[in-house]
Motif scaffolding. Structure first.
Motif, PDB file in Angstrom:
ATOM      1  N   TYR A 127      -6.204   0.452   3.486  1.00  0.00           N
ATOM      2  CA  TYR A 127      -5.618  -0.448   2.488  1.00  0.00           C
ATOM      3  C   TYR A 127      -4.500  -1.320   3.032  1.00  0.00           C
ATOM      4  O   TYR A 127      -4.189  -2.366   2.495  1.00  0.00           O
ATOM      5  N   LYS A 128      -3.887  -0.823   4.121  1.00  0.00           N
ATOM      6  CA  LYS A 128      -2.747  -1.565   4.682  1.00  0.00           C
ATOM      7  C   LYS A 128      -2.939  -1.629   6.193  1.00  0.00           C
ATOM      8  O   LYS A 128      -3.190  -0.614   6.827  1.00  0.00           O
ATOM      9  N   PHE A 370      -1.930   0.494  -4.962  1.00  0.00           N
ATOM     10  CA  PHE A 370      -2.053   1.927  -4.676  1.00  0.00           C
ATOM     11  C   PHE A 370      -2.683   2.169  -3.308  1.00  0.00           C
ATOM     12  O   PHE A 370      -3.702   1.575  -2.973  1.00  0.00           O
ATOM     13  N   GLU A 371      -2.043   3.068  -2.550  1.00  0.00           N
ATOM     14  CA  GLU A 371      -2.547   3.287  -1.188  1.00  0.00           C
ATOM     15  C   GLU A 371      -2.554   4.734  -0.738  1.00  0.00           C
ATOM     16  O   GLU A 371      -3.087   5.050   0.323  1.00  0.00           O
ATOM     17  N   PHE A 378      -1.740  13.023  -8.283  1.00  0.00           N
ATOM     18  CA  PHE A 378      -1.023  11.739  -8.373  1.00  0.00           C
ATOM     19  C   PHE A 378      -1.476  10.791  -7.260  1.00  0.00           C
ATOM     20  O   PHE A 378      -1.933  11.222  -6.201  1.00  0.00           O
ATOM     21  N   VAL A 379      -1.334   9.515  -7.531  1.00  0.00           N
ATOM     22  CA  VAL A 379      -1.620   8.489  -6.526  1.00  0.00           C
ATOM     23  C   VAL A 379      -0.374   7.606  -6.450  1.00  0.00           C
ATOM     24  O   VAL A 379       0.238   7.316  -7.476  1.00  0.00           O
ATOM     25  N   SER A 380      -0.001   7.204  -5.228  1.00  0.00           N
ATOM     26  CA  SER A 380       1.211   6.385  -5.151  1.00  0.00           C
ATOM     27  C   SER A 380       0.938   5.048  -4.479  1.00  0.00           C
ATOM     28  O   SER A 380      -0.056   4.853  -3.773  1.00  0.00           O
ATOM     29  N   GLY A 381       1.846   4.154  -4.752  1.00  0.00           N
ATOM     30  CA  GLY A 381       1.767   2.828  -4.142  1.00  0.00           C
ATOM     31  C   GLY A 381       3.146   2.208  -4.188  1.00  0.00           C
ATOM     32  O   GLY A 381       4.126   2.881  -4.499  1.00  0.00           O
ATOM     33  N   LEU A 397      -8.169   4.677  -7.760  1.00  0.00           N
ATOM     34  CA  LEU A 397      -7.036   3.735  -7.810  1.00  0.00           C
ATOM     35  C   LEU A 397      -6.692   3.147  -6.439  1.00  0.00           C
ATOM     36  O   LEU A 397      -6.048   2.107  -6.336  1.00  0.00           O
ATOM     37  N   LEU A 398      -7.100   3.836  -5.379  1.00  0.00           N
ATOM     38  CA  LEU A 398      -6.730   3.380  -4.030  1.00  0.00           C
ATOM     39  C   LEU A 398      -7.256   1.967  -3.775  1.00  0.00           C
ATOM     40  O   LEU A 398      -8.413   1.667  -4.057  1.00  0.00           O
TER      41      LEU A 398
END
Ligand code: 5AD
Ligand code: SF4
Length: 420
Positions: A127-128, A370-371, A378-381, A397-398
């Motif tokens: 994603y990044k 989100f990554e 949980f998912v974070s970004g 969500l990623l």
């Protein structure tokens, strides 16, 4: 930067030697330690870790020491730890598949030019994408060992950077993260002949890439933060509104001793300009306390800058004298109790400022990319201005952008719920 170097080594090993990465070092055929030498502590840690790896590794497994400590200690590493198979400096990582087959190889030439090396592709995140835009550093900050471990500054040609970014975006990355010791000094020197250009133009060209939504970079140097750069930062919607501004010290006298090239007033002026043009910008910094000769009054200047700027994030360190640096033998060394007391005071002030800032974020809405998937549901970004936010959710969500409302406050991570 070390993370990207590691990705480059993994890519070379995978494509040319069929290696795959494992987290279980006891089953590994090759153990690589990518090292830092900016402060003394990680160097000492290297030798204790090497001992553990050597004891527990699989029979016949090789151990390679890479990175800045490899550059600065070189063959000394093999003298102190004779079981090490090779030593590979921070500016020689493209030779990873060569040294693998050369017992006791030591490749640490800091003049070696890897600026146009076509590294194979490997990224730990889809994603990044981290992308190097230069290697080495041309500054001579008196406390810093980096120019001696990573060599002179050479920029990577713009067309290679744009190609790499386009490739990453076509594979799903919506965010790129540009890396260099002094990113806003981009195009100071190329290895071949290249048209005159600069960091602002690089940013403009990268933002033309379709599908690329966010551009981050680190580290810019406060000395090179001219109006043109700040204007581009402010008006280019793809550039994330978070800026790392390594202060190092708030005292003009200490900044001079450090050869940083700016004054307290210049730094504050740049912050003011930035905040005027980008009111929701978040600003992070690096600070060294107790540099040789730092008086109480000098330290108060650092506290004063902290109070005026109220940084969103502060990476703070006690000064650690390093070999091959100008400051190594500076007199007026600050005793360790004073250094510790200054560090504690600075860190406590930062935490107080952070808690006050965070409290005001309850109920705010941020667009989050989100990554990262946590294993607790949980998912974070991050928001555009670099706030880490987690929500309940799963893998879907990623790689997605969502509007998130903050429902609870933590010190380093805020919790939210998706509203759109
Ligand atoms: N001692 C303490 N901190 C240092 N840094 C660099 N060299 C030293 C040193 N000798 C810090 C600076 C730099 C960050 C990456 O590490 O703050 O910005
Ligand atoms: Fe070190 Fe200064 Fe170069 Fe940063 S700019 S890497 S602190 S010499």
């Amino acid at each position: 930067m070390n993370e990207r170097d590691t990705e480059h080594m993994l890519a070379e090993l995978k494509e040319k030697e069929n290696y795959i990465a494992t987290d279980d070092f006891k089953s590994a055929d090759l153990i690589l330690i990518n090292t830092c030498s900016v402060r003394e502590k990680p160097v000492a840690k290297l030798f204790s870790e090497l001992g553990i790896f050597n004891k527990k590794k699989k029979e016949g497994a090789k151990i390679g020491v890479c990175g800045c400590t490899a550059s600065h200690l070189g063959r000394e590493i093999i003298k102190r730890a004779p079981y090490v198979s090779f030593v590979l400096g921070a500016r020689n990582i493209s030779k990873i598949t060569e040294v693998l087959h050369k017992p006791k190889a030591v490749e640490i030439d800091i003049n070696y030019d890897e600026s146009e090396f076509a590294f194979k592709d490997f990224r730990s995140s889809k994603y990044k994408a981290y992308i190097n835009i230069s290697i080495g550093c041309d500054k001579s900050c008196t406390f810093c060992i980096v120019p001696k471990t990573r060599g002179d500054e050479i920029s990577i040609p713009m067309n290679l950077i744009v190609d790499e970014a386009s490739r990453a975006v076509s594979l799903g990355a919506k965010e790129i993260f540009l890396l260099g010791q002094n990113v806003n000094n981009y195009a100071r020197r190329f290895s071949g002949n290249h048209e005159k250009t600069n960091f602002t133009k690089l940013l403009q060209n990268l933002s033309k890439i379709d599908g690329l939504e966010r551009i981050r970079f680190t580290s810019p140097h406060p000395f090179h933060m001219d109006d043109e750069f700040i204007q581009e930062f402010a008006k280019n919607p793809k550039i994330c509104k978070s800026m790392h501004m390594p202060l190092q010290s708030g005292s003009t006298k200490v900044l001079q001793d450090m050869k940083r090239g700016y004054t307290k007033e210049w730094f504050l002026n740049r912050v003011q300009k930035l905040r005027e043009m980008v009111p929701d910008v978040s600003i992070s910094t690096d600070i060294i306390v107790a540099f040789a000769g730092e008086s109480e009054k000098d330290f108060e200047d650092t506290i004063d800058v902290m109070n005026q700027v109220k940084f969103e994030q502060v990476f703070s360190f006690k000064y650690s004298p390093r070999p091959q640096t100008e400051a190594e033998f500076f007199p007026d060394v600050i005793d360790s109790d004073t250094a510790s007391a200054r560090l504690t005071r600075l860190q406590e002030l930062h935490i107080k400022q952070l808690d006050e800032k965070n409290a005001s974020k309850l109920g705010n809405i941020y667009e989050v990319y989100f990554e990262e998937l946590y294993n607790d549901g949980f998912v974070s970004g991050r928001s555009d201005n670099n706030i880490v936010i987690k929500v309940k959710g799963s893998e879907e969500l990623l790689g997605e952008f969502k509007d998130v409302k903050i429902i609870s406050i933590g010190r380093t991570v805020l919790t939210g719920e998706i509203i759109k």
